[in-house]
Structures are given as C-alpha cells and as structure tokens.
Motif scaffolding. Structure first.
Motif, PDB file in Angstrom:
ATOM      1  N   PRO A  31       7.861  -4.459  10.768  1.00  0.00           N
ATOM      2  CA  PRO A  31       9.192  -4.510  10.463  1.00  0.00           C
ATOM      3  C   PRO A  31       9.980  -4.931  12.032  1.00  0.00           C
ATOM      4  CG  PRO A  31       8.346  -2.310   9.916  1.00  0.00           C
ATOM      5  CD  PRO A  31       7.239  -3.158  10.471  1.00  0.00           C
ATOM      6  N   ALA A  32       9.492  -4.690  12.887  1.00  0.00           N
ATOM      7  CA  ALA A  32       9.956  -5.065  14.185  1.00  0.00           C
ATOM      8  C   ALA A  32       9.922  -6.423  14.400  1.00  0.00           C
ATOM      9  CB  ALA A  32       9.155  -4.601  15.379  1.00  0.00           C
ATOM     10  N   LEU A  33       9.067  -7.340  13.655  1.00  0.00           N
ATOM     11  CA  LEU A  33       9.033  -8.755  13.762  1.00  0.00           C
ATOM     12  C   LEU A  33       9.273  -9.405  12.609  1.00  0.00           C
ATOM     13  CD1 LEU A  33       5.493  -9.318  15.134  1.00  0.00           C
ATOM     14  CD2 LEU A  33       7.675  -9.212  16.388  1.00  0.00           C
ATOM     15  N   GLY A  34       9.853  -8.547  11.435  1.00  0.00           N
ATOM     16  CA  GLY A  34      10.233  -9.256  10.322  1.00  0.00           C
ATOM     17  C   GLY A  34       9.290  -9.656   9.458  1.00  0.00           C
ATOM     18  N   LEU A  35       7.932  -9.540   9.340  1.00  0.00           N
ATOM     19  CA  LEU A  35       7.136 -10.289   8.865  1.00  0.00           C
ATOM     20  C   LEU A  35       6.244  -9.490   8.059  1.00  0.00           C
ATOM     21  CD1 LEU A  35       5.977 -12.519  12.089  1.00  0.00           C
ATOM     22  CD2 LEU A  35       7.168 -13.340  10.180  1.00  0.00           C
ATOM     23  N   ILE A 132      -6.240 -16.472  -1.867  1.00  0.00           N
ATOM     24  CA  ILE A 132      -4.992 -16.887  -1.086  1.00  0.00           C
ATOM     25  C   ILE A 132      -4.468 -15.786  -0.340  1.00  0.00           C
ATOM     26  CG2 ILE A 132      -2.621 -17.881  -1.325  1.00  0.00           C
ATOM     27  CD1 ILE A 132      -3.271 -18.839  -4.127  1.00  0.00           C
ATOM     28  N   GLU A 133      -3.971 -16.241   1.071  1.00  0.00           N
ATOM     29  CA  GLU A 133      -3.310 -15.167   2.030  1.00  0.00           C
ATOM     30  C   GLU A 133      -2.148 -15.869   2.252  1.00  0.00           C
ATOM     31  OE1 GLU A 133      -5.501 -16.264   6.051  1.00  0.00           O
ATOM     32  OE2 GLU A 133      -6.278 -14.527   4.875  1.00  0.00           O
ATOM     33  N   ALA A 134      -1.097 -14.950   2.568  1.00  0.00           N
ATOM     34  CA  ALA A 134       0.082 -15.642   2.784  1.00  0.00           C
ATOM     35  C   ALA A 134       0.842 -14.737   4.050  1.00  0.00           C
ATOM     36  CB  ALA A 134       1.105 -15.606   1.747  1.00  0.00           C
ATOM     37  N   VAL A 135       1.780 -15.312   4.451  1.00  0.00           N
ATOM     38  CA  VAL A 135       2.714 -14.795   5.555  1.00  0.00           C
ATOM     39  C   VAL A 135       4.242 -14.902   5.215  1.00  0.00           C
ATOM     40  CG1 VAL A 135       3.561 -14.782   7.960  1.00  0.00           C
ATOM     41  CG2 VAL A 135       1.152 -15.230   7.599  1.00  0.00           C
ATOM     42  N   ALA A 136       4.906 -13.993   5.207  1.00  0.00           N
ATOM     43  CA  ALA A 136       6.110 -13.949   4.524  1.00  0.00           C
ATOM     44  C   ALA A 136       7.368 -13.378   5.499  1.00  0.00           C
ATOM     45  CB  ALA A 136       6.410 -13.301   3.219  1.00  0.00           C
ATOM     46  N   VAL A 137       8.737 -13.861   5.396  1.00  0.00           N
ATOM     47  CA  VAL A 137       9.565 -13.217   6.290  1.00  0.00           C
ATOM     48  C   VAL A 137      10.165 -12.136   5.312  1.00  0.00           C
ATOM     49  CG1 VAL A 137      10.003 -15.110   7.866  1.00  0.00           C
ATOM     50  CG2 VAL A 137      11.128 -14.979   5.757  1.00  0.00           C
ATOM     51  N   LEU A 138      10.927 -11.005   6.209  1.00  0.00           N
ATOM     52  CA  LEU A 138      11.611 -10.146   5.284  1.00  0.00           C
ATOM     53  C   LEU A 138      12.991 -10.509   5.262  1.00  0.00           C
ATOM     54  CD1 LEU A 138      10.206  -6.831   7.067  1.00  0.00           C
ATOM     55  CD2 LEU A 138       9.779  -7.511   4.484  1.00  0.00           C
ATOM     56  N   PRO A 139      13.667 -10.676   4.083  1.00  0.00           N
ATOM     57  CA  PRO A 139      15.077 -10.565   4.087  1.00  0.00           C
ATOM     58  C   PRO A 139      15.764  -9.681   4.775  1.00  0.00           C
ATOM     59  CG  PRO A 139      14.227 -10.917   2.025  1.00  0.00           C
ATOM     60  CD  PRO A 139      13.136 -10.281   2.803  1.00  0.00           C
TER      61      PRO A 139
END
Length: 151
Positions: A31-35, A132-139
């Motif tokens: 959460p602190a990084l939004g990722l 498949i692996e992914a990195v996403a941002v948190l809205p």
C-alpha cells in the motif's frame, strides 16, 4: 520521498477462486508504494486442476486468474504496468500467435504495459503451457478486499 523497505507493510492476496497455499501467496499489495505484485498465475481452477488443453484456452484462464488476484488487491487489468509471460516451447516464429492472444486480453484505450515473453522448457506441472506474472498500480481510491487476503 524515500521509503525504507523495512517500514513498508505488505498484504498477501489469496482469492478463494484460486488454490490455497501456505508458503506463498497469489499476490502482494504494498500500500505505501501503491503497487500490486502478482505471483505467477497459470491455467488452473480452485482445486489446482489444469484448465484448457491448448495455449489459447490456457492463456484465457491464466488471465482470468490474474483478474481475480488483481480485483482482490483493489486494482484491475487496466492498471497493469508490467507483465512477464512464460511460455513452454516458445520460439520466435510463434510470436504472431502469442501477439494475438495478448491483444485479445488488452483493455481498449489503455496503453500496453511493459511486457517480457520468455520461452521455457517446462513449468511446475507438465500440462501447463503458460504462466504470467504482473505488476499493477493501485487506483488512488483502492482498498484491498479483506475477504481475499491472507498469508
């Protein structure tokens, strides 16, 4: 702003629609990084049985499983910024087929994420063809679904 890694809390994400594990999680939210970082997802059901016999069917199921992790983490496919696709037996001449599969799961109007495609000899189970692996941002208004988290 600098964040010390030792102060960044992570939250494990384990949707009920995917097999339960004790030593690993399907995703991690920072959460602190939004990722959101997903673990490698494959084409299986909640009991761990493979779904689909060909690459196209497994690709669709793998993304459905990624969607479950991303949703539980409070984000979506629209917010993926990096993906890594591992394909059993991949060779460059298969790129048009793989590109079609990728295009079919892309949300319209969203820039394509950074993507890496890696050919591998095998995955952790013989019947699996794609991981498949992914990195996403948190809205900014996202919240992790507490019913889908755990360690």
């Amino acid at each position: 702003m600098t964040t010390e890694l030792s102060t960044v809390a992570a939250v494990a994400v384990n949707p009920a629609s995917l097999p339960a594990f004790t030593a690993i999680s399907h995703g991690t939210v920072v959460p602190a990084l939004g990722l959101v970082f997903t673990g490698g997802q494959v084409a299986w059901d909640a009991t761990g049985r493979p779904v689909g016999a060909d690459l196209a069917a497994q690709f669709r199921q793998t993304w459905a499983n990624l969607d479950a992790v991303l949703e539980a983490a409070g984000t979506s496919r629209r917010h993926v910024v990096k993906e890594t696709i591992f394909l059993v037996g991949y060779t460059p001449d298969r790129f048009p087929e793989v590109a079609q599969l990728i295009a079919a799961v892309r949300p319209e109007g969203v820039p394509a994420p950074a993507s890496t495609c890696v050919g591998v000899e095998t995955l952790f189970a013989d019947s699996l063809l794609v991981e498949i692996e992914a990195v996403a941002v948190l809205p900014s208004s996202s919240a992790v679904n507490p019913a889908s988290t755990g360690s």
